[in-house]
Write a protein that holds these residues in place. Structure first.
Motif, PDB file in Angstrom:
ATOM      1  N   TYR A  40       3.027  -3.940   2.428  1.00  0.00           N
ATOM      2  CA  TYR A  40       3.503  -2.576   2.649  1.00  0.00           C
ATOM      3  C   TYR A  40       2.403  -1.681   3.216  1.00  0.00           C
ATOM      4  CZ  TYR A  40       8.209  -2.886   0.768  1.00  0.00           C
ATOM      5  OH  TYR A  40       9.529  -3.178   0.591  1.00  0.00           O
ATOM      6  N   ARG A  41       1.150  -1.984   2.908  1.00  0.00           N
ATOM      7  CA  ARG A  41       0.037  -1.206   3.471  1.00  0.00           C
ATOM      8  C   ARG A  41      -0.204  -1.532   4.937  1.00  0.00           C
ATOM      9  NH1 ARG A  41      -4.882  -2.371  -0.232  1.00  0.00           N
ATOM     10  NH2 ARG A  41      -3.626  -4.114  -0.911  1.00  0.00           N
ATOM     11  N   LEU A  42       0.297  -2.682   5.395  1.00  0.00           N
ATOM     12  CA  LEU A  42       0.008  -3.155   6.741  1.00  0.00           C
ATOM     13  C   LEU A  42       1.154  -2.952   7.722  1.00  0.00           C
ATOM     14  CD1 LEU A  42      -1.749  -6.454   5.662  1.00  0.00           C
ATOM     15  CD2 LEU A  42      -2.831  -4.336   6.385  1.00  0.00           C
ATOM     16  N   ILE A  43       2.235  -2.265   7.282  1.00  0.00           N
ATOM     17  CA  ILE A  43       3.321  -1.941   8.192  1.00  0.00           C
ATOM     18  C   ILE A  43       3.484  -0.429   8.249  1.00  0.00           C
ATOM     19  CG2 ILE A  43       4.546  -4.116   7.893  1.00  0.00           C
ATOM     20  CD1 ILE A  43       6.475  -2.688   6.045  1.00  0.00           C
ATOM     21  N   SER A  44       4.039   0.051   9.369  1.00  0.00           N
ATOM     22  CA  SER A  44       4.220   1.493   9.548  1.00  0.00           C
ATOM     23  C   SER A  44       5.473   1.961   8.811  1.00  0.00           C
ATOM     24  CB  SER A  44       4.331   1.818  11.032  1.00  0.00           C
ATOM     25  OG  SER A  44       5.533   1.286  11.554  1.00  0.00           O
ATOM     26  N   GLN A  45       5.748   3.265   8.892  1.00  0.00           N
ATOM     27  CA  GLN A  45       6.934   3.814   8.244  1.00  0.00           C
ATOM     28  C   GLN A  45       8.218   3.304   8.883  1.00  0.00           C
ATOM     29  OE1 GLN A  45       6.466   8.032   8.382  1.00  0.00           O
ATOM     30  NE2 GLN A  45       5.346   8.088   6.452  1.00  0.00           N
ATOM     31  N   GLN A  46       8.152   2.978  10.166  1.00  0.00           N
ATOM     32  CA  GLN A  46       9.324   2.445  10.849  1.00  0.00           C
ATOM     33  C   GLN A  46       9.517   0.953  10.581  1.00  0.00           C
ATOM     34  OE1 GLN A  46       6.980   4.229  12.741  1.00  0.00           O
ATOM     35  NE2 GLN A  46       8.109   6.149  12.625  1.00  0.00           N
ATOM     36  N   GLY A  47       8.557   0.319   9.936  1.00  0.00           N
ATOM     37  CA  GLY A  47       8.656  -1.104   9.633  1.00  0.00           C
ATOM     38  C   GLY A  47       7.944  -1.981  10.640  1.00  0.00           C
ATOM     39  N   LYS A  48       7.158  -1.389  11.536  1.00  0.00           N
ATOM     40  CA  LYS A  48       6.435  -2.166  12.538  1.00  0.00           C
ATOM     41  C   LYS A  48       5.101  -2.645  11.986  1.00  0.00           C
ATOM     42  CE  LYS A  48       8.248   0.462  16.413  1.00  0.00           C
ATOM     43  NZ  LYS A  48       7.874   1.309  17.560  1.00  0.00           N
ATOM     44  N   ILE A  49       4.634  -3.782  12.476  1.00  0.00           N
ATOM     45  CA  ILE A  49       3.339  -4.321  12.074  1.00  0.00           C
ATOM     46  C   ILE A  49       2.255  -3.496  12.747  1.00  0.00           C
ATOM     47  CG2 ILE A  49       1.844  -6.353  12.075  1.00  0.00           C
ATOM     48  CD1 ILE A  49       4.410  -8.052  12.337  1.00  0.00           C
ATOM     49  N   LEU A  50       1.309  -3.007  11.957  1.00  0.00           N
ATOM     50  CA  LEU A  50       0.225  -2.197  12.505  1.00  0.00           C
ATOM     51  C   LEU A  50      -0.764  -3.083  13.265  1.00  0.00           C
ATOM     52  CD1 LEU A  50      -0.470   0.207   9.528  1.00  0.00           C
ATOM     53  CD2 LEU A  50       0.740   0.723  11.630  1.00  0.00           C
ATOM     54  N   SER A  51      -1.428  -2.513  14.237  1.00  0.00           N
ATOM     55  CA  SER A  51      -2.350  -3.275  15.068  1.00  0.00           C
ATOM     56  C   SER A  51      -3.657  -3.551  14.332  1.00  0.00           C
ATOM     57  CB  SER A  51      -2.639  -2.514  16.364  1.00  0.00           C
ATOM     58  OG  SER A  51      -3.337  -1.328  16.065  1.00  0.00           O
ATOM     59  N   ARG A  52      -4.460  -4.426  14.926  1.00  0.00           N
ATOM     60  CA  ARG A  52      -5.770  -4.777  14.349  1.00  0.00           C
ATOM     61  C   ARG A  52      -6.676  -3.559  14.262  1.00  0.00           C
ATOM     62  NH1 ARG A  52      -8.918  -8.898  17.593  1.00  0.00           N
ATOM     63  NH2 ARG A  52     -10.534  -8.235  16.175  1.00  0.00           N
ATOM     64  N   ARG A  53      -6.599  -2.719  15.284  1.00  0.00           N
ATOM     65  CA  ARG A  53      -7.448  -1.539  15.325  1.00  0.00           C
ATOM     66  C   ARG A  53      -7.147  -0.606  14.152  1.00  0.00           C
ATOM     67  NH1 ARG A  53      -6.719   2.404  19.759  1.00  0.00           N
ATOM     68  NH2 ARG A  53      -4.878   1.148  20.006  1.00  0.00           N
ATOM     69  N   VAL A  54      -5.860  -0.442  13.860  1.00  0.00           N
ATOM     70  CA  VAL A  54      -5.453   0.436  12.759  1.00  0.00           C
ATOM     71  C   VAL A  54      -5.753  -0.223  11.423  1.00  0.00           C
ATOM     72  CG1 VAL A  54      -3.479   1.619  11.719  1.00  0.00           C
ATOM     73  CG2 VAL A  54      -3.686   1.480  14.199  1.00  0.00           C
ATOM     74  N   ASN A  55      -5.473  -1.519  11.314  1.00  0.00           N
ATOM     75  CA  ASN A  55      -5.700  -2.255  10.062  1.00  0.00           C
ATOM     76  C   ASN A  55      -7.175  -2.501   9.775  1.00  0.00           C
ATOM     77  OD1 ASN A  55      -3.025  -2.551   9.453  1.00  0.00           O
ATOM     78  ND2 ASN A  55      -2.854  -4.553  10.382  1.00  0.00           N
ATOM     79  N   ARG A  56      -7.998  -2.491  10.805  1.00  0.00           N
ATOM     80  CA  ARG A  56      -9.415  -2.842  10.699  1.00  0.00           C
ATOM     81  C   ARG A  56      -9.566  -4.265  10.160  1.00  0.00           C
ATOM     82  NH1 ARG A  56      -8.489   1.942   8.585  1.00  0.00           N
ATOM     83  NH2 ARG A  56      -8.765   1.213   6.474  1.00  0.00           N
ATOM     84  N   SER A  57      -8.817  -5.171  10.734  1.00  0.00           N
ATOM     85  CA  SER A  57      -8.870  -6.562  10.297  1.00  0.00           C
ATOM     86  C   SER A  57      -9.381  -7.445  11.432  1.00  0.00           C
ATOM     87  CB  SER A  57      -7.480  -7.031   9.862  1.00  0.00           C
ATOM     88  OG  SER A  57      -6.572  -6.915  10.925  1.00  0.00           O
ATOM     89  N   THR A  58      -9.776  -8.645  11.068  1.00  0.00           N
ATOM     90  CA  THR A  58     -10.257  -9.599  12.067  1.00  0.00           C
ATOM     91  C   THR A  58      -9.057 -10.267  12.738  1.00  0.00           C
ATOM     92  OG1 THR A  58     -10.350 -11.411  10.481  1.00  0.00           O
ATOM     93  CG2 THR A  58     -12.339 -10.048  10.716  1.00  0.00           C
ATOM     94  N   LEU A  59      -9.324 -11.023  13.781  1.00  0.00           N
ATOM     95  CA  LEU A  59      -8.260 -11.701  14.507  1.00  0.00           C
ATOM     96  C   LEU A  59      -7.542 -12.715  13.614  1.00  0.00           C
ATOM     97  CD1 LEU A  59      -6.841 -12.139  17.215  1.00  0.00           C
ATOM     98  CD2 LEU A  59      -8.563 -13.838  17.747  1.00  0.00           C
ATOM     99  N   LYS A  60      -8.308 -13.458  12.847  1.00  0.00           N
ATOM    100  CA  LYS A  60      -7.724 -14.457  11.948  1.00  0.00           C
ATOM    101  C   LYS A  60      -6.868 -13.791  10.874  1.00  0.00           C
ATOM    102  CE  LYS A  60      -9.069 -18.499   9.249  1.00  0.00           C
ATOM    103  NZ  LYS A  60     -10.195 -19.319   8.782  1.00  0.00           N
ATOM    104  N   GLN A  61      -7.370 -12.684  10.314  1.00  0.00           N
ATOM    105  CA  GLN A  61      -6.605 -11.954   9.299  1.00  0.00           C
ATOM    106  C   GLN A  61      -5.317 -11.402   9.895  1.00  0.00           C
ATOM    107  OE1 GLN A  61      -9.455  -9.034   8.075  1.00  0.00           O
ATOM    108  NE2 GLN A  61     -10.064 -10.185   6.256  1.00  0.00           N
ATOM    109  N   GLN A  62      -5.384 -10.881  11.126  1.00  0.00           N
ATOM    110  CA  GLN A  62      -4.200 -10.297  11.751  1.00  0.00           C
ATOM    111  C   GLN A  62      -3.136 -11.361  12.003  1.00  0.00           C
ATOM    112  OE1 GLN A  62      -3.661  -7.138  12.095  1.00  0.00           O
ATOM    113  NE2 GLN A  62      -1.734  -7.278  13.186  1.00  0.00           N
ATOM    114  N   ARG A  63      -3.554 -12.562  12.391  1.00  0.00           N
ATOM    115  CA  ARG A  63      -2.599 -13.653  12.578  1.00  0.00           C
ATOM    116  C   ARG A  63      -1.901 -13.992  11.265  1.00  0.00           C
ATOM    117  NH1 ARG A  63      -6.525 -17.136  15.304  1.00  0.00           N
ATOM    118  NH2 ARG A  63      -6.677 -16.400  17.437  1.00  0.00           N
ATOM    119  N   LEU A  64      -2.684 -14.078  10.182  1.00  0.00           N
ATOM    120  CA  LEU A  64      -2.105 -14.380   8.869  1.00  0.00           C
ATOM    121  C   LEU A  64      -1.186 -13.262   8.396  1.00  0.00           C
ATOM    122  CD1 LEU A  64      -5.242 -15.919   7.121  1.00  0.00           C
ATOM    123  CD2 LEU A  64      -3.195 -17.133   7.872  1.00  0.00           C
TER     124      LEU A  64
END
Length: 112
Positions: A37-61
């Motif tokens: 729930y912390r990693l999706i927007s209010q509309q239900g979209k998956i947030l980008s890596r830049r917004v999440n501050r996650s690595t490429l591997k984490q974003q894939r998972l």
């Protein structure tokens, strides 16, 4: 030193990047709903890596886990909550139902 030469000088002020919402002990899994729930927007979209501050591997998972949770109906595909409040407001001028009118020549033909 002239101002034009100072434009490309790197600033000495350092910036500190804020921490990622994913802690080292967190498992990125479709069952970890509080994390998803912390990693999706209010509309239900998956947030980008830049917004999440996650690595490429984490974003894939994250993407795989969110898609699995959506398929299992744990997460909605589209969150309609923001739009519910908009629809409840009454408009000042509402459009009335449209009336289909037929030409009189068509009605005369039907009577015969």
């Amino acid at each position: 030193m002239d101002k034009s030469k100072r434009l490309f000088v790197k600033s000495k002020q350092s910036f500190r990047r804020s921490l990622s919402p994913i802690q080292p002990g967190d498992r990125i899994d479709y069952k970890n709903m509080s994390l998803l729930y912390r990693l999706i927007s209010q509309q239900g979209k998956i947030l980008s890596r830049r917004v999440n501050r996650s690595t490429l591997k984490q974003q894939r998972l994250i993407t795989i886990a969110i898609k699995q949770a959506r398929i299992l109906s744990l997460l909605p595909f589209v969150n309609l909550l923001p739009f519910v409040f908009v629809n409840k407001k009454k408009k000042k001028y509402e459009k009335s139902e449209s009336i289909t009118r037929t030409p009189t020549s068509v009605l005369k033909k039907k009577k015969k």
